[in-house]
Structures are given as structure tokens and as C-alpha cells.
Design a protein around this motif. Structure first.
Motif, PDB file in Angstrom:
ATOM      1  N   PHE A  95       0.855  -1.181   0.000  1.00  0.00           N
ATOM      2  CA  PHE A  95       0.000   0.000   0.000  1.00  0.00           C
ATOM      3  C   PHE A  95       0.892   1.231   0.000  1.00  0.00           C
ATOM      4  CE2 PHE A  95      -2.411  -3.403   1.942  1.00  0.00           C
ATOM      5  CZ  PHE A  95      -3.616  -3.317   1.279  1.00  0.00           C
ATOM      6  N   ASP A  96       0.426   2.279  -0.652  1.00  0.00           N
ATOM      7  CA  ASP A  96       1.180   3.528  -0.673  1.00  0.00           C
ATOM      8  C   ASP A  96       0.951   4.339   0.594  1.00  0.00           C
ATOM      9  OD1 ASP A  96       2.277   3.356  -3.402  1.00  0.00           O
ATOM     10  OD2 ASP A  96       0.160   3.396  -3.969  1.00  0.00           O
ATOM     11  N   GLY A  97      -0.175   4.131   1.236  1.00  0.00           N
ATOM     12  CA  GLY A  97      -0.493   4.856   2.450  1.00  0.00           C
ATOM     13  C   GLY A  97      -1.543   4.119   3.261  1.00  0.00           C
ATOM     14  N   TYR A  98      -1.726   4.583   4.475  1.00  0.00           N
ATOM     15  CA  TYR A  98      -2.615   3.924   5.427  1.00  0.00           C
ATOM     16  C   TYR A  98      -3.487   4.976   6.084  1.00  0.00           C
ATOM     17  CZ  TYR A  98       0.781   0.342   4.565  1.00  0.00           C
ATOM     18  OH  TYR A  98       1.592  -0.556   3.928  1.00  0.00           O
ATOM     19  N   LEU A  99      -4.725   4.601   6.326  1.00  0.00           N
ATOM     20  CA  LEU A  99      -5.682   5.524   6.928  1.00  0.00           C
ATOM     21  C   LEU A  99      -6.351   4.815   8.096  1.00  0.00           C
ATOM     22  CD1 LEU A  99      -6.849   8.363   6.289  1.00  0.00           C
ATOM     23  CD2 LEU A  99      -8.682   7.201   5.094  1.00  0.00           C
ATOM     24  N   VAL A 159       0.601   8.060   6.781  1.00  0.00           N
ATOM     25  CA  VAL A 159      -0.515   7.610   7.614  1.00  0.00           C
ATOM     26  C   VAL A 159      -1.468   8.780   7.796  1.00  0.00           C
ATOM     27  CG1 VAL A 159      -1.211   6.725   9.874  1.00  0.00           C
ATOM     28  CG2 VAL A 159       0.940   5.956   8.850  1.00  0.00           C
ATOM     29  N   GLY A 160      -2.728   8.562   7.493  1.00  0.00           N
ATOM     30  CA  GLY A 160      -3.763   9.548   7.759  1.00  0.00           C
ATOM     31  C   GLY A 160      -4.430   9.227   9.082  1.00  0.00           C
ATOM     32  N   PHE A 161      -4.523  10.223   9.952  1.00  0.00           N
ATOM     33  CA  PHE A 161      -5.093  10.041  11.289  1.00  0.00           C
ATOM     34  C   PHE A 161      -6.558  10.455  11.262  1.00  0.00           C
ATOM     35  CE2 PHE A 161      -5.830  11.385  15.737  1.00  0.00           C
ATOM     36  CZ  PHE A 161      -5.434  10.231  16.386  1.00  0.00           C
ATOM     37  N   GLY A 162      -7.433   9.472  11.193  1.00  0.00           N
ATOM     38  CA  GLY A 162      -8.861   9.729  11.153  1.00  0.00           C
ATOM     39  C   GLY A 162      -9.569   9.178  12.373  1.00  0.00           C
ATOM     40  N   LEU A 163      -8.917   9.289  13.520  1.00  0.00           N
ATOM     41  CA  LEU A 163      -9.519   8.832  14.771  1.00  0.00           C
ATOM     42  C   LEU A 163     -10.128  10.029  15.479  1.00  0.00           C
ATOM     43  CD1 LEU A 163      -9.935   6.477  16.799  1.00  0.00           C
ATOM     44  CD2 LEU A 163      -7.812   7.240  17.899  1.00  0.00           C
ATOM     45  N   LEU A 164     -11.451  10.045  15.551  1.00  0.00           N
ATOM     46  CA  LEU A 164     -12.127  11.108  16.283  1.00  0.00           C
ATOM     47  C   LEU A 164     -11.959  10.864  17.765  1.00  0.00           C
ATOM     48  CD1 LEU A 164     -15.518  11.334  14.358  1.00  0.00           C
ATOM     49  CD2 LEU A 164     -13.451  12.709  14.015  1.00  0.00           C
ATOM     50  N   THR A 165     -11.655  11.920  18.503  1.00  0.00           N
ATOM     51  CA  THR A 165     -11.541  11.843  19.957  1.00  0.00           C
ATOM     52  C   THR A 165     -12.410  12.971  20.509  1.00  0.00           C
ATOM     53  OG1 THR A 165      -9.542  13.212  19.870  1.00  0.00           O
ATOM     54  CG2 THR A 165      -9.231  10.839  19.883  1.00  0.00           C
ATOM     55  N   THR A 166     -13.586  12.608  20.975  1.00  0.00           N
ATOM     56  CA  THR A 166     -14.574  13.620  21.339  1.00  0.00           C
ATOM     57  C   THR A 166     -15.107  13.409  22.758  1.00  0.00           C
ATOM     58  OG1 THR A 166     -16.458  12.368  20.461  1.00  0.00           O
ATOM     59  CG2 THR A 166     -15.293  13.811  18.918  1.00  0.00           C
ATOM     60  N   GLU A 167     -15.761  14.448  23.235  1.00  0.00           N
ATOM     61  CA  GLU A 167     -16.361  14.405  24.562  1.00  0.00           C
ATOM     62  C   GLU A 167     -17.713  13.691  24.565  1.00  0.00           C
ATOM     63  OE1 GLU A 167     -14.895  15.540  27.399  1.00  0.00           O
ATOM     64  OE2 GLU A 167     -13.148  15.919  26.123  1.00  0.00           O
ATOM     65  N   ASN A 168     -18.398  13.693  23.402  1.00  0.00           N
ATOM     66  CA  ASN A 168     -19.734  13.089  23.357  1.00  0.00           C
ATOM     67  C   ASN A 168     -20.101  12.710  21.917  1.00  0.00           C
ATOM     68  OD1 ASN A 168     -20.884  15.515  22.067  1.00  0.00           O
ATOM     69  ND2 ASN A 168     -20.554  16.451  24.077  1.00  0.00           N
ATOM     70  N   GLY A 169     -21.199  12.006  21.790  1.00  0.00           N
ATOM     71  CA  GLY A 169     -21.651  11.549  20.484  1.00  0.00           C
ATOM     72  C   GLY A 169     -22.025  12.667  19.533  1.00  0.00           C
ATOM     73  N   ALA A 170     -22.587  13.745  20.060  1.00  0.00           N
ATOM     74  CA  ALA A 170     -22.976  14.863  19.192  1.00  0.00           C
ATOM     75  C   ALA A 170     -21.756  15.473  18.511  1.00  0.00           C
ATOM     76  CB  ALA A 170     -23.730  15.924  19.998  1.00  0.00           C
ATOM     77  N   GLN A 171     -20.687  15.668  19.265  1.00  0.00           N
ATOM     78  CA  GLN A 171     -19.449  16.184  18.666  1.00  0.00           C
ATOM     79  C   GLN A 171     -18.930  15.225  17.599  1.00  0.00           C
ATOM     80  OE1 GLN A 171     -16.667  16.654  21.878  1.00  0.00           O
ATOM     81  NE2 GLN A 171     -17.462  18.664  22.472  1.00  0.00           N
TER      82      GLN A 171
END
Length: 154
Positions: A68-72, A107-119
């Protein structure tokens, strides 16, 4: 995107919060396809497993497997009542950054780190902040930069 073959990206998805993560994936896939990139998706149990799955894919590539050329990494961690949130967020971010720097992989960082589900919903939605698309932009940008340096361009 830079010259050469279309980039091929591995999406490592932690679908613990299914609806939120599928929105992230919709944005990411749309961005990949708009740029002519190809992709494959694998699902893992949770966010903590994202770096390990990418490391396994890298290892398989060095042994003649699919490259792979990149990872997400795509997923979501929502703060709860314990320190588990902090441990997971910090360790996943650290592991992905270490991998990107030490193994020289986009590497693409697509990990959401939120306080709640709405965010999380606002950040994941392609109609909202579209963080899946944003992670793809970062990953494809690093693939292009890696190709540029490999070709000897400054």
C-alpha cells in the motif's frame, strides 16, 4: 496528486460506533475516489488495534505481499467515565506517529476523539466537518511528498 500510478490506500476501520464511523468512511472513500486513488478496507475490533493492523500490513508488504502507498486509520473514541479514553487516544496517536516517522509511511489520522456523540457526529459527517476527507487529504499529501523525494525532486 503527483505523477505515477494511482495511490493505493489501506483503510483500517474500527467500527465500534458504527453510524459515526461509517460517516467517516463515506467522506474518506469519496475523497479517495475523487483523487483517482484505489483503496481496500479492513475492520478491526477497536481503535487500539488500528496501529497493529497497519504494522501487520507493512510486514506483509515487505515479505512480498500486497503493498500500500499509504494507510488511513478511521475510528472514534468518546470520553467515558474512566481514564480508558485518555489511554486509547494517546497510545493510538503515538503508535501511528511513531510508525509514520520510523517506518517512513504515509498515515492519515482519522480517529475522532470527542467528549460526546454529538461532537463525533458533526466531525464525522460528510455534510459536517468531514474529518474522513481531511484524513485522506493528509495521507495523499504525504504519499505525494514521499514520491517527490524518492524521485530526487527538492
Amino acid at each position: 496528486m503527483s505523477e505515477g500510478a494511482a495511490p493505493h490506500v489501506l483503510l483500517v476501520v474500527a467500527p465500534y460506533y458504527t453510524e459515526i464511523v461509517e460517516d467517516l468512511c463515506r467522506g474518506a472513500v469519496a475523497a479517495l475516489e475523487e483523487q483517482g486513488a484505489t483503496w481496500e478496507r479492513i475492520d478491526v475490533a477497536g481503535a487500539f488495534e488500528i496501529p497493529g493492523a497497519i504494522a501487520l500490513a507493512l510486514d506483509a508488504g515487505t515479505r512480498g505481499g500486497r503493498r500500500f502507498d499509504g494507510y488511513l486509520g478511521l475510528g472514534c473514541v468518546i470520553r467515558g467515565e474512566t481514564s480508558h479514553y485518555d489511554l486509547i487516544c494517546n497510545e493510538v496517536a503515538r503508535a501511528l506517529q511513531t510508525m509514520a516517522v520510523e517506518r517512513l509511511v504515509p498515515v492519515g489520522f482519522g480517529l475522532l476523539t470527542t467528549e460526546n456523540g454529538a461532537q463525533a457526529r458533526v466531525r464525522a459527517s460528510p455534510e459536517g466537518k468531514d474529518k474522513g476527507r481531511e484524513a485522506v487529504r493528509a495521507c495523499l499529501g504525504m504519499i505525494a511528498l514521499k514520491r517527490r523525494f524518492a524521485a530526487g525532486a527538492s
